[in-house]
Design a protein around this motif. Structure first.
Motif, mmCIF file in Angstrom:
data_model
loop_
_atom_site.group_PDB
_atom_site.id
_atom_site.type_symbol
_atom_site.label_atom_id
_atom_site.label_comp_id
_atom_site.label_asym_id
_atom_site.label_seq_id
_atom_site.Cartn_x
_atom_site.Cartn_y
_atom_site.Cartn_z
ATOM 1 N N TRP A 240 -19.288 -60.438 14.223
ATOM 2 C CA TRP A 240 -20.027 -59.991 13.037
ATOM 3 C C TRP A 240 -20.224 -61.186 12.120
ATOM 4 O O TRP A 240 -19.302 -61.643 11.475
ATOM 5 N N ILE A 268 -11.469 -51.926 20.362
ATOM 6 C CA ILE A 268 -12.556 -52.898 20.180
ATOM 7 C C ILE A 268 -12.067 -54.067 19.322
ATOM 8 O O ILE A 268 -11.252 -53.888 18.432
ATOM 9 N N HIS A 269 -12.565 -55.261 19.634
ATOM 10 C CA HIS A 269 -12.349 -56.403 18.738
ATOM 11 C C HIS A 269 -13.559 -56.507 17.822
ATOM 12 O O HIS A 269 -14.668 -56.736 18.319
ATOM 13 N N LEU A 270 -13.350 -56.372 16.545
ATOM 14 C CA LEU A 270 -14.406 -56.670 15.571
ATOM 15 C C LEU A 270 -14.008 -57.972 14.905
ATOM 16 O O LEU A 270 -13.052 -58.011 14.134
ATOM 17 N N ARG A 271 -14.711 -59.024 15.262
ATOM 18 C CA ARG A 271 -14.286 -60.329 14.763
ATOM 19 C C ARG A 271 -15.372 -60.917 13.890
ATOM 20 O O ARG A 271 -16.470 -61.198 14.356
ATOM 21 N N GLY A 272 -15.072 -61.039 12.613
ATOM 22 C CA GLY A 272 -16.007 -61.687 11.726
ATOM 23 C C GLY A 272 -15.951 -63.189 11.891
ATOM 24 O O GLY A 272 -14.938 -63.734 12.318
ATOM 25 N N VAL B 263 -14.430 -59.028 6.350
ATOM 26 C CA VAL B 263 -14.100 -59.340 7.753
ATOM 27 C C VAL B 263 -15.033 -60.420 8.274
ATOM 28 O O VAL B 263 -14.611 -61.352 8.970
ATOM 29 N N ILE B 268 -12.241 -62.919 9.745
ATOM 30 C CA ILE B 268 -11.059 -62.118 10.086
ATOM 31 C C ILE B 268 -11.262 -61.458 11.444
ATOM 32 O O ILE B 268 -12.374 -61.097 11.806
ATOM 33 N N LEU B 270 -10.552 -58.138 13.229
ATOM 34 C CA LEU B 270 -10.089 -56.746 13.102
ATOM 35 C C LEU B 270 -10.081 -56.190 14.512
ATOM 36 O O LEU B 270 -11.122 -55.966 15.103
#
Lengths: 334, 334
Positions: A240, A268-272, B263, B268, B270
């Protein structure tokens, strides 16, 4: 050479969408070139969505705007690392000239067959953002299904091409018009694309990727992020990188995704990420991307506007989604 | 042995908080032990927050409830892998007896000094959830600051102890009463803890960890997740393992975090996870945890209720947050 240069100032803070009234072009005397500095005459300026965020705080009012990436040619130098005639990429912002402090300019020697402007698009921060997203964060694997929002935009278009070259089996993009959808499929080689005005994004994405996706590069936010979460498979990854849909209203963020809990439920990996945290990969990205550009396997998708007087309008067009590919402004001769 | 057994049935779907009226205890004839099956008489049953989600769909009405983890002793066997007298951990649910299909029971041989019940708490799925969160997902490093929500709960209490043993410098927990806060600090060895009723969670966390945190284990959702995002440093990691605050209202999820964009802005991670996706780490976790348990460096924090007739009330208590540590029900003699 003239004894003055022109710079864009921000003269007011916008409440919502930015407009021409928030900017002014101001003429300044050329600065003195002290030891350890060099003066560049700019050739190309970059206009990017992240600048909307700078408008709220970081950009001071009534001063030449910093931070924007640019390519110029050195015309005076008191810095032993920069010679008159060198092409230099720097962050001096929207000006016809820039005084570059020692260490803040990077000499460019374009590879054979690669245009100078490419060093602000595929080989610049834009391409690096796409490269980091697809190869470092998502680590797309051969055979995977990938979704890329804002696929006709500067980052998305490069990201889709990198994903295909990395072996992705099915790369789906979303874009904001039928013409952009055609462009993304026919010119950039996406496997499928849809116009997000044609219905709820989640439904359009589910139709374009009926088995879900393994990886997503998301830069729009709001219902685009919600659709991305909805389509991501168990153990899938979402990189993201931004949220252009909210930059005009940072105090009123869009409803965060109602399905956010799926991130937990499907592991899920939500990686900013922000590309400024990954500048150490710049050289790796250039080495990887350059031969693909030279061989025509990656299209440097640029829209180049001529004339310094058009820089603000070019930026406003990016914020409206007028552009396909990387928007650049040519302000001087190579 | 009696010719019947008792099982809890779900008899209605709750709209909101579950109550005793959604369950009934029903007597059934003992099933036939066919070749490839074995009959266990249960000793301990596990009651867990995730069961609230099962109540909406997965648990059929008017049948013995499956999925719940239990420990029983084999009393009849037609399975060569399970012998009469073996202690077995299985997923047969809230019953006094369970018919175990071949391959669905795991023989337990308690390590010296480790109580049988521990194989449903620190050495069961609860402890595995904490182990996966801290060591596999977050990969907590020596010297880091860590935040753990629901710190007096079954997973959180173990996670904080694992984080300390892994070298975390500052482990902060949140809990739902002053007594739980004391318990978490004095008995479980957290460095700090706060009662989330004492003010906005984000402010309480900012006070307990003024320099922000590197890693978070979050299982509450809503404003706890929002506070976690707000306190996570650049490149920080959040392992999001559940959302007990929303299980009673899955159709009306809490406002997703208003600061979700952080994020992206602070790069970050998440990362959601469900322990069912990490069962391959069960043995690794047991090998790591057992000597710490034996040496008293990890406290097996359990609350054991006696009597099969109390299993529903024990579960309702977990959903109300009455428990500290892992809630178990003893339904038979070891």
């Amino acid at each position: 050479m003239s004894s003055t240069f022109r710079a864009v100032h921000q003269v007011a803070r916008p409440d919502g969408a930015p407009g021409a009234e928030h900017f002014a072009v101001v003429e300044h005397p050329l600065p003195a070139v002290e030891p350890g500095t060099a003066l560049a005459e700019n050739i190309y300026l970059s206009v990017d969505p992240y600048m909307r965020e700078l408008m709220d705080e970081e950009w001071p009012l009534h001063e030449p705007l910093g931070y924007g990436r640019a390519i110029g040619r050195i015309v005076r130098s008191e810095d032993p690392d920069l010679q008159v005639g060198d092409l230099v990429e720097h962050g001096g912002g929207w000006s016809t000239h820039a005084l570059i402090q020692h260490g803040y300019g990077r000499v460019i020697r374009p590879a054979a067959g690669v245009a100078t402007a490419t060093y602000l698009s595929v080989l610049g921060a834009t391409g690096l953002t796409a490269y980091v997203g697809v190869r470092e964060i998502l680590r797309v694997q051969a055979g995977e299904a990938v979704y890329i929002s804002a696929a006709a935009g500067a980052v998305g278009g490069v990201a889709g091409q990198i994903a295909k070259l990395t072996g992705a089996a099915h790369v789906v993009g979303s874009a904001g018009s039928a013409a952009k959808v055609r462009h993304v499929v026919e010119r950039l080689g996406f496997d499928a694309a849809f116009d997000y005005h044609d219905g709820p994004v989640a439904e359009l994405l589910a139709k374009a990727a009926p088995n879900g996706v393994h990886a997503v590069l998301e830069g729009v936010g709001g219902d685009h992020l919600e659709a991305a979460i909805g389509s991501t498979r168990e153990f899938g990854r979402i990189a993201w990188v931004g949220s252009i849909s909210q930059y005009n209203h940072p105090d009123r963020p869009p409803a965060a995704p109602r399905n956010l809990y799926a991130v937990s439920d499907r592991s899920i990996h939500l990686r900013g990420y922000q590309v400024r945290h990954f500048m150490h990969l710049r050289q790796e990205a250039q080495i990887w991307l350059t031969p693909h550009l030279q061989a025509g396997r990656i299209v440097a998708d640029e829209q180049i506007v001529d004339g310094f007087e058009n820089v603000v309008e070019a930026f406003l067009g990016v914020m409206r989604g007028d552009n396909t590919g990387k928007m650049l402004v040519r302000v001087g001769e190579e």
